[in-house]
Scaffold this motif. Structure first.
Motif, PDB file in Angstrom:
ATOM      1  N   ILE A   6       0.978  -1.419  -0.072  1.00 39.15           N
ATOM      2  CA  ILE A   6      -0.095   0.122   0.139  1.00 39.15           C
ATOM      3  C   ILE A   6       1.005   1.236   0.011  1.00 39.15           C
ATOM      4  N   HIS A   7       1.841   1.007   0.881  1.00 39.87           N
ATOM      5  CA  HIS A   7       2.975   2.233   0.775  1.00 39.87           C
ATOM      6  C   HIS A   7       3.506   2.512  -0.669  1.00 39.87           C
ATOM      7  N   VAL A   8       3.826   1.503  -1.386  1.00 41.98           N
ATOM      8  CA  VAL A   8       4.209   1.576  -2.467  1.00 41.98           C
ATOM      9  C   VAL A   8       3.449   2.301  -3.489  1.00 41.98           C
ATOM     10  N   VAL A   9       2.163   2.004  -3.315  1.00 36.39           N
ATOM     11  CA  VAL A   9       1.125   2.585  -4.237  1.00 36.39           C
ATOM     12  C   VAL A   9       0.878   4.199  -4.052  1.00 36.39           C
ATOM     13  N   ILE A  10       1.048   4.467  -2.870  1.00 40.91           N
ATOM     14  CA  ILE A  10       0.843   5.756  -2.299  1.00 40.91           C
ATOM     15  C   ILE A  10       1.996   6.526  -2.709  1.00 40.91           C
ATOM     16  N   GLY A  11       3.328   6.070  -2.601  1.00 39.00           N
ATOM     17  CA  GLY A  11       4.483   6.529  -2.943  1.00 39.00           C
ATOM     18  C   GLY A  11       4.559   6.846  -4.323  1.00 39.00           C
ATOM     19  N   MET A  12       4.078   5.826  -5.092  1.00 35.01           N
ATOM     20  CA  MET A  12       4.173   6.199  -6.583  1.00 35.01           C
ATOM     21  C   MET A  12       3.217   7.167  -7.155  1.00 35.01           C
ATOM     22  N   SER A  13       1.976   7.136  -6.572  1.00 33.54           N
ATOM     23  CA  SER A  13       1.004   8.392  -6.697  1.00 33.54           C
ATOM     24  C   SER A  13       1.791   9.909  -6.324  1.00 33.54           C
ATOM     25  N   LEU A  14       2.516   9.813  -4.959  1.00 34.48           N
ATOM     26  CA  LEU A  14       3.004  10.896  -4.723  1.00 34.48           C
ATOM     27  C   LEU A  14       4.208  11.303  -5.926  1.00 34.48           C
ATOM     28  N   ILE A  15       4.964  10.321  -6.301  1.00 34.89           N
ATOM     29  CA  ILE A  15       6.092  10.706  -7.218  1.00 34.89           C
ATOM     30  C   ILE A  15       5.436  11.216  -8.565  1.00 34.89           C
ATOM     31  N   GLY A  16       4.198  10.601  -8.838  1.00 36.18           N
ATOM     32  CA  GLY A  16       3.806  11.084 -10.208  1.00 36.18           C
ATOM     33  C   GLY A  16       3.439  12.688 -10.097  1.00 36.18           C
ATOM     34  N   TRP A  17       2.875  12.957  -8.843  1.00 39.66           N
ATOM     35  CA  TRP A  17       2.513  14.337  -8.281  1.00 39.66           C
ATOM     36  C   TRP A  17       3.657  15.380  -8.544  1.00 39.66           C
ATOM     37  N   VAL A  18       4.587  15.050  -7.865  1.00 43.27           N
ATOM     38  CA  VAL A  18       5.844  15.815  -8.147  1.00 43.27           C
ATOM     39  C   VAL A  18       6.660  15.738  -9.416  1.00 43.27           C
ATOM     40  N   ALA A  19       6.439  14.487 -10.194  1.00 45.60           N
ATOM     41  CA  ALA A  19       6.908  14.365 -11.509  1.00 45.60           C
ATOM     42  C   ALA A  19       6.347  15.373 -12.368  1.00 45.60           C
ATOM     43  N   VAL A  20       5.104  15.654 -12.232  1.00 45.55           N
ATOM     44  CA  VAL A  20       4.225  16.664 -13.137  1.00 45.55           C
ATOM     45  C   VAL A  20       4.670  18.030 -12.632  1.00 45.55           C
ATOM     46  N   ARG A  21       4.848  18.369 -11.515  1.00 39.37           N
ATOM     47  CA  ARG A  21       5.378  19.565 -10.943  1.00 39.37           C
ATOM     48  C   ARG A  21       6.621  19.740 -11.624  1.00 39.37           C
ATOM     49  N   THR A  22       7.411  18.970 -11.571  1.00 35.53           N
ATOM     50  CA  THR A  22       8.857  19.013 -12.083  1.00 35.53           C
ATOM     51  C   THR A  22       8.913  19.445 -13.563  1.00 35.53           C
ATOM     52  N   TYR A  23       8.049  18.748 -14.144  1.00 32.28           N
ATOM     53  CA  TYR A  23       7.746  19.134 -15.925  1.00 32.28           C
ATOM     54  C   TYR A  23       7.417  20.425 -16.071  1.00 32.28           C
ATOM     55  N   LYS A  24       6.488  20.589 -15.088  1.00 31.86           N
ATOM     56  CA  LYS A  24       5.815  22.028 -15.285  1.00 31.86           C
ATOM     57  C   LYS A  24       6.824  23.144 -15.010  1.00 31.86           C
ATOM     58  N   GLY A  25       7.610  22.701 -14.425  1.00 28.13           N
ATOM     59  CA  GLY A  25       8.917  23.708 -13.963  1.00 28.13           C
ATOM     60  C   GLY A  25       8.780  24.469 -12.603  1.00 28.13           C
ATOM     61  N   HIS A  26       8.013  23.880 -11.754  1.00 26.63           N
ATOM     62  CA  HIS A  26       7.850  24.324 -10.408  1.00 26.63           C
ATOM     63  C   HIS A  26       9.020  24.420  -9.368  1.00 26.63           C
ATOM     64  N   PHE A  27       9.932  23.611  -9.704  1.00 24.02           N
ATOM     65  CA  PHE A  27      11.157  23.413  -8.867  1.00 24.02           C
ATOM     66  C   PHE A  27      12.320  24.001  -9.386  1.00 24.02           C
ATOM     67  N   ASN A  28      13.303  24.255  -8.603  1.00 18.71           N
ATOM     68  CA  ASN A  28      14.585  24.698  -8.785  1.00 18.71           C
ATOM     69  C   ASN A  28      15.465  24.569  -7.666  1.00 18.71           C
ATOM     70  N   SER A  29      16.740  25.220  -7.917  1.00 14.05           N
ATOM     71  CA  SER A  29      17.624  24.726  -6.838  1.00 14.05           C
ATOM     72  C   SER A  29      17.354  25.424  -5.334  1.00 14.05           C
ATOM     73  N   HIS A  30      16.364  26.516  -5.440  1.00 14.36           N
ATOM     74  CA  HIS A  30      15.995  27.188  -4.419  1.00 14.36           C
ATOM     75  C   HIS A  30      15.006  26.404  -3.687  1.00 14.36           C
ATOM     76  N   TYR A  31      14.088  25.996  -4.569  1.00 19.04           N
ATOM     77  CA  TYR A  31      12.927  25.409  -4.039  1.00 19.04           C
ATOM     78  C   TYR A  31      12.387  23.810  -4.651  1.00 19.04           C
ATOM     79  N   TYR A  32      12.571  22.894  -3.844  1.00 12.65           N
ATOM     80  CA  TYR A  32      12.242  21.546  -4.274  1.00 12.65           C
ATOM     81  C   TYR A  32      11.669  20.786  -2.965  1.00 12.65           C
ATOM     82  N   THR A  33      11.187  21.622  -2.336  1.00 11.35           N
ATOM     83  CA  THR A  33      10.733  20.703  -0.949  1.00 11.35           C
ATOM     84  C   THR A  33       9.725  19.714  -1.066  1.00 11.35           C
ATOM     85  N   PRO A  34       8.685  19.672  -1.951  1.00 16.70           N
ATOM     86  CA  PRO A  34       7.950  18.461  -2.316  1.00 16.70           C
ATOM     87  C   PRO A  34       8.577  17.187  -2.652  1.00 16.70           C
ATOM     88  N   VAL A  35       9.710  17.432  -3.535  1.00 17.54           N
ATOM     89  CA  VAL A  35      10.253  16.190  -4.165  1.00 17.54           C
ATOM     90  C   VAL A  35      11.194  15.655  -3.025  1.00 17.54           C
TER      91      VAL A  35
END
Lengths: 99, 218
Positions: free
Chosen positions: B164-193
């Motif tokens: 169950i933790h693996v499934v939840i983890g994969m969903s959360l990684i999907g969320w930060v992957a989309v945000r990474t793709y959208k350019g929400h993160f950089n060297s100053h802000y990447y806390t969710p990842v």
């Protein structure tokens, strides 16, 4: 925001290689059939792997003291649980059921 | 707040003094959460240790029903996924969102790989009448130890909760992957990842203990 410590790419690769090597070591120890030592040895290797993951992948080595203490408190409570459970089991007086 | 900011730049919430304050508070919360995770799985590990010390032969019989090669491959899969997750954070720290994105996608795919192997194992067990606790089919399994269901109760609870933790983890990684793709993160802000990474690594860490305890030592 001030710059956070960035762990070098090479370090990540070394840690991953060490984790893979230790996984192979776990299986090798299993194949050696160490008898009563098998459990403790397997647990010890797992503990080393866990430490590598915590320190490098989870960045605990470069984290502040507060977060290290928080993690340590979890470990202490877990040890308390194990310790008192072990005391309970080992100090039980064995008796046969009359049923 | 300040004007004249470029798109996608992160501003810390108003109840924090600074971005650094926000980052350290977020991480403190995450580590407290990790402690609850350790204690939740810890309870199961203690149950394992107690029953293993009482019925060592029964645990060996239980482990003999498991194929250690499956657990071994899954250990390697999860270690590799932990590496790609760490690199997903690393490349965000280096302002290389494309590389970060693909490492996060690789992490999700490795998570899928883990679950497929787990599915094959579970279906194999069910096929042979192996269920947790009293649901274990005594006529089909014909176990030497009559309480073998206890071992598989622990097996299914521990690996199931982990799954169950693996499934939840994969969903959360999907969320930060989309945000990474959208350019929400950089060297100053990447806390969710960083936070999702810590969660994913604890999932790997728990499996590191589950593999030898369930598949090898028995």
């Amino acid at each position: 925001m001030s710059q956070h410590h960035v762990i070098p790419f090479k370090t990540y690769m070394k840690v991953a290689a060490a984790l893979v090597a230790l996984t192979f070591l776990t299986v090798i120890c299993h194949e050696l059939h160490l008898g009563p030592l098998a459990g403790p040895v397997a647990f010890l290797i797992a503990a080393v792997k866990a430490a590598l993951v915590l320190l490098y992948f989870m960045h605990l080595k470069y984290d502040n003291m507060q977060n290290r203490v928080i993690f340590g408190s979890g470990l202490i409570f877990l040890l308390l649980l194990i310790g008192f459970s072990a005391l309970d089991i080992w100090t039980r007086v064995q008796s046969m059921s009359t049923l | 707040m300040t004007t004249n900011v470029s798109h996608g730049e992160h501003h810390h919430s108003h109840h924090f003094d600074s971005a650094e304050h926000e980052y350290s508070s977020d991480k403190e919360g995450l580590w407290l959460f990790m402690v609850t995770e350790i204690l939740m799985f810890g309870g199961l590990f203690v149950a394992y240790a107690i029953f293993h010390s009482i019925y060592p032969e029964m645990f060996s019989e239980g482990a003999s029903h498991l194929d250690w090669r499956m657990g071994f491959i899954n250990t390697l899969v999860l270690i590799t996924s932990s590496l790609t997750m760490a690199l997903g954070i690393f490349y965000n720290q280096q302002n290389q969102p494309k590389k970060a994105f693909w490492n996060l996608i690789a992490t999700i795919l490795l998570g899928c790989c883990f679950l497929v192997i787990k599915y094959l194992e579970y279906s194999g067990k069910f096929h042979h009448g192996i269920y947790p606790g009293r649901f274990l089919d005594m006529a089909v399994v014909n176990p030497v130890h009559q309480n073998l269901g206890l071992y598989f109760g622990l097996y299914f609870c521990m690996t199931g909760l982990h799954g169950i933790h693996v499934v939840i983890g994969m969903s959360l990684i999907g969320w930060v992957a989309v945000r990474t793709y959208k350019g929400h993160f950089n060297s100053h802000y990447y806390t969710p990842v960083e936070g999702v990474g810590i969660f994913w690594h604890i999932v790997d860490l728990i499996w590191i203990f589950l593999f030898p305890l369930l598949y090898l030592v028995g």
